[in-house]
Design a protein around this motif. Structure first.
Motif, PDB file in Angstrom:
ATOM      1  N   ALA A  73       1.090  -0.946   0.292  1.00 56.17           N
ATOM      2  CA  ALA A  73      -0.154   0.384   0.032  1.00 56.17           C
ATOM      3  C   ALA A  73       0.928   1.533  -0.062  1.00 56.17           C
ATOM      4  O   ALA A  73       0.850   2.322  -0.605  1.00 56.17           O
ATOM      5  N   LEU A  74       1.567   1.377   0.495  1.00 53.77           N
ATOM      6  CA  LEU A  74       2.698   2.421   0.928  1.00 53.77           C
ATOM      7  C   LEU A  74       3.691   2.805  -0.696  1.00 53.77           C
ATOM      8  O   LEU A  74       4.309   4.147  -0.807  1.00 53.77           O
ATOM      9  N   ASP A  75       3.115   1.848  -1.387  1.00 55.49           N
ATOM     10  CA  ASP A  75       4.317   1.447  -2.607  1.00 55.49           C
ATOM     11  C   ASP A  75       3.077   2.875  -3.303  1.00 55.49           C
ATOM     12  O   ASP A  75       4.007   2.732  -4.374  1.00 55.49           O
ATOM     13  N   ILE A  77       0.192   4.555  -1.814  1.00 61.64           N
ATOM     14  CA  ILE A  77      -0.593   5.896  -1.233  1.00 61.64           C
ATOM     15  C   ILE A  77       0.744   6.400  -0.381  1.00 61.64           C
ATOM     16  O   ILE A  77       1.838   5.887   0.422  1.00 61.64           O
ATOM     17  N   PRO A  78       0.440   7.516  -0.006  1.00 60.84           N
ATOM     18  CA  PRO A  78       1.925   8.542   0.608  1.00 60.84           C
ATOM     19  C   PRO A  78       0.968   7.648   2.497  1.00 60.84           C
ATOM     20  O   PRO A  78      -0.049   7.124   3.020  1.00 60.84           O
ATOM     21  N   LEU A  79       2.176   7.998   2.731  1.00 61.01           N
ATOM     22  CA  LEU A  79       2.588   7.831   4.316  1.00 61.01           C
ATOM     23  C   LEU A  79       1.549   7.539   5.422  1.00 61.01           C
ATOM     24  O   LEU A  79       0.540   7.093   6.106  1.00 61.01           O
ATOM     25  N   GLY A  80       1.250   8.982   5.666  1.00 66.25           N
ATOM     26  CA  GLY A  80       0.123   9.255   5.796  1.00 66.25           C
ATOM     27  C   GLY A  80      -1.493   8.351   6.211  1.00 66.25           C
ATOM     28  O   GLY A  80      -2.252   8.929   7.143  1.00 66.25           O
ATOM     29  N   VAL A  81      -1.888   8.368   5.283  1.00 65.80           N
ATOM     30  CA  VAL A  81      -2.885   7.848   4.380  1.00 65.80           C
ATOM     31  C   VAL A  81      -2.981   6.991   4.713  1.00 65.80           C
ATOM     32  O   VAL A  81      -4.133   6.360   4.858  1.00 65.80           O
ATOM     33  N   ALA A  82      -2.038   6.200   3.679  1.00 69.69           N
ATOM     34  CA  ALA A  82      -1.960   4.557   4.468  1.00 69.69           C
ATOM     35  C   ALA A  82      -2.073   4.219   5.901  1.00 69.69           C
ATOM     36  O   ALA A  82      -2.662   3.266   6.404  1.00 69.69           O
ATOM     37  N   VAL A  83      -1.275   4.985   6.685  1.00 72.77           N
ATOM     38  CA  VAL A  83      -2.003   4.508   8.395  1.00 72.77           C
ATOM     39  C   VAL A  83      -3.050   5.235   9.113  1.00 72.77           C
ATOM     40  O   VAL A  83      -3.941   4.429   9.337  1.00 72.77           O
ATOM     41  N   THR A  84      -3.141   6.082   8.205  1.00 70.43           N
ATOM     42  CA  THR A  84      -4.494   6.272   8.591  1.00 70.43           C
ATOM     43  C   THR A  84      -5.580   5.673   8.063  1.00 70.43           C
ATOM     44  O   THR A  84      -6.534   5.173   9.406  1.00 70.43           O
ATOM     45  N   LEU A 127      -7.541   9.282  -4.696  1.00 66.10           N
ATOM     46  CA  LEU A 127      -6.095   8.653  -3.952  1.00 66.10           C
ATOM     47  C   LEU A 127      -6.956   6.971  -4.925  1.00 66.10           C
ATOM     48  O   LEU A 127      -7.308   6.875  -5.776  1.00 66.10           O
ATOM     49  N   ASP A 128      -4.296   5.820  -5.229  1.00 72.18           N
ATOM     50  CA  ASP A 128      -4.879   4.830  -5.914  1.00 72.18           C
ATOM     51  C   ASP A 128      -6.137   4.024  -5.292  1.00 72.18           C
ATOM     52  O   ASP A 128      -5.739   3.904  -4.072  1.00 72.18           O
ATOM     53  N   LEU A 129      -6.812   3.658  -6.096  1.00 73.52           N
ATOM     54  CA  LEU A 129      -8.217   2.146  -4.808  1.00 73.52           C
ATOM     55  C   LEU A 129      -6.944   1.305  -4.845  1.00 73.52           C
ATOM     56  O   LEU A 129      -7.891   0.378  -3.752  1.00 73.52           O
ATOM     57  N   ILE A 130      -5.952   1.038  -5.782  1.00 72.00           N
ATOM     58  CA  ILE A 130      -5.839  -0.430  -4.840  1.00 72.00           C
ATOM     59  C   ILE A 130      -4.894   0.326  -3.586  1.00 72.00           C
ATOM     60  O   ILE A 130      -4.399  -1.140  -2.409  1.00 72.00           O
ATOM     61  N   GLY A 131      -3.912   0.889  -3.873  1.00 69.86           N
ATOM     62  CA  GLY A 131      -2.943   1.122  -2.448  1.00 69.86           C
ATOM     63  C   GLY A 131      -4.476   1.044  -1.464  1.00 69.86           C
ATOM     64  O   GLY A 131      -4.137   1.111  -0.012  1.00 69.86           O
ATOM     65  N   VAL A 132      -5.347   1.937  -1.424  1.00 69.08           N
ATOM     66  CA  VAL A 132      -6.303   1.871  -0.307  1.00 69.08           C
ATOM     67  C   VAL A 132      -6.688   0.828   0.042  1.00 69.08           C
ATOM     68  O   VAL A 132      -6.855  -0.148   1.525  1.00 69.08           O
ATOM     69  N   ALA A 133      -7.719  -0.514  -1.165  1.00 72.47           N
ATOM     70  CA  ALA A 133      -7.758  -1.862  -0.437  1.00 72.47           C
ATOM     71  C   ALA A 133      -7.117  -2.284  -0.131  1.00 72.47           C
ATOM     72  O   ALA A 133      -6.686  -3.652   0.767  1.00 72.47           O
ATOM     73  N   LEU A 134      -5.218  -2.518  -0.949  1.00 72.40           N
ATOM     74  CA  LEU A 134      -4.252  -2.519   0.109  1.00 72.40           C
ATOM     75  C   LEU A 134      -3.953  -2.183   1.856  1.00 72.40           C
ATOM     76  O   LEU A 134      -3.998  -3.647   2.560  1.00 72.40           O
ATOM     77  N   ALA A 135      -4.386  -1.086   2.393  1.00 71.39           N
ATOM     78  CA  ALA A 135      -4.000  -0.995   3.174  1.00 71.39           C
ATOM     79  C   ALA A 135      -5.290  -0.853   4.124  1.00 71.39           C
ATOM     80  O   ALA A 135      -4.888  -1.330   5.101  1.00 71.39           O
ATOM     81  N   LEU A 136      -6.604  -1.328   3.043  1.00 65.21           N
ATOM     82  CA  LEU A 136      -7.325  -2.134   3.861  1.00 65.21           C
ATOM     83  C   LEU A 136      -7.550  -3.204   4.086  1.00 65.21           C
ATOM     84  O   LEU A 136      -8.014  -4.014   6.014  1.00 65.21           O
ATOM     85  N   PHE A 137      -6.374  -4.318   3.893  1.00 64.35           N
ATOM     86  CA  PHE A 137      -5.842  -5.601   3.899  1.00 64.35           C
ATOM     87  C   PHE A 137      -5.614  -5.726   5.528  1.00 64.35           C
ATOM     88  O   PHE A 137      -5.487  -6.215   6.508  1.00 64.35           O
ATOM     89  N   ALA A 138      -4.251  -4.488   5.197  1.00 64.05           N
ATOM     90  CA  ALA A 138      -3.489  -4.063   6.383  1.00 64.05           C
ATOM     91  C   ALA A 138      -3.802  -3.683   7.694  1.00 64.05           C
ATOM     92  O   ALA A 138      -3.713  -5.004   8.685  1.00 64.05           O
TER      93      ALA A 138
END
Length: 287
Positions: A73-75, A77-84, A127-138
């Motif tokens: 996900a971090l690859d 979307i931004p770090l702050g967004v991914a952690v949030t 936001l990159d939707l794949i990145g958001v989905a990966l952050a949700l999996f995380a």
């Protein structure tokens, strides 16, 4: 003192993640995950004898899934967004464990914050939707990590159990990391940066939190944990030049408010002892 240990863990972890993202261009997110977990596992194994039981296997599996999906996900979307976004995992778990309707209000507030994040990213683009989905999996893996880590802690396995779980997580992520990064994984510059990431994002924060949780109430821990998105946004801005928009910062503020509110709503069952459901959240932070 314990609170400062947790805050030190939070800051160390997010700056470690910022350093890790600098490895993506050389070895990719899977390679960075394998390198970070592998080196951290070796560090812990040198310090303490690893312990292997069913609890360590489960925790190791959740650590592999959580770190792998977060770095992917971090690859994107931004770090702050991914952690949030990832923070929805432990916050949602807190509401489920409490089984009180008012705690779901905090989850709703956090979800609103994530929706606000989706309005505008730091560049003004979507936001990159794949990145958001990966952050949700995380986030889901983070919730399972909390449960697995609590079980390991209550089994009395301590740092030895964490070392064993780290070795399992490293073994699970290494094959994919090697297949994508190849020989680049062992270049001196990469190994040096990987060692720094392992120290900042694994060895130091996990050790600090285990020490802090011996005396820290779960509610206090939860408040400190809620500062994760802010620390991530700060690290992203300083280390990666990821300057978030005002709208994105408002979204992060909503999530932090929800996390602090949920933590402070939980009262101890008896003087000096956190409630059992609250204690389920008293675990080392992930990523």
């Amino acid at each position: 003192m314990a609170v400062f240990l947790v805050l030190g863990s939070v800051i160390s972890l997010q700056f470690g993640a910022a350093f890790a993202s600098q490895l993506f261009g050389q070895i990719g997110a899977p390679g960075a995950t394998a390198l970070r977990l592998g080196i951290a596992a070796l560090m812990l194994a040198v310090i303490v004898r690893p312990k292997f039981r069913q609890e360590t296997l489960v925790l190791g599996m959740t650590m592999a899934g959580m770190n792998g999906t977060f770095y992917l996900a971090l690859d994107r979307i931004p770090l702050g967004v991914a952690v949030t976004i990832e923070f929805l995992g432990p916050l949602g778990l807190a509401a489920v464990l409490s089984r009180r309707a008012r705690d779901f209000v905090w989850v709703g507030l956090a979800l609103l914050g994530v929706v606000v994040l989706g309005v505008r990213e730091y560049t003004g683009a979507k936001l990159d939707l794949i990145g958001v989905a990966l952050a949700l999996f995380a986030a889901v893996f983070w919730a399972f990590y909390v449960l697995a880590g609590r079980k390991l802690a209550t089994a009395g396995l301590g740092t030895g159990g964490l070392a064993g779980a780290s070795l399992i997580a490293a073994a699970l992520t290494l094959p994919y990391g090697l297949s994508t990064a190849g020989a680049a994984l062992f270049e001196p510059e990469v190994l040096l940066l990987g060692t720094l990431v392992a120290l900042l994002a694994s060895a130091i924060p996990y050790t600090l939190e285990i020490r802090a949780l011996k005396t820290l109430q779960a509610s206090t821990f939860g408040v400190a944990l809620a500062l994760e998105p802010a620390a991530a946004a700060l690290a992203g801005a300083i280390m990666l030049g990821q300057h978030l928009s005002v709208i994105s910062l408002c979204g992060i503020a909503l999530v932090i408010t929800a996390g602090v509110g949920a933590a402070l709503r939980k009262a101890p069952a008896s003087p000096g002892k956190p409630a059992q459901r609250d204690a389920d959240l008293a675990l080392p932070v992930p990523q």
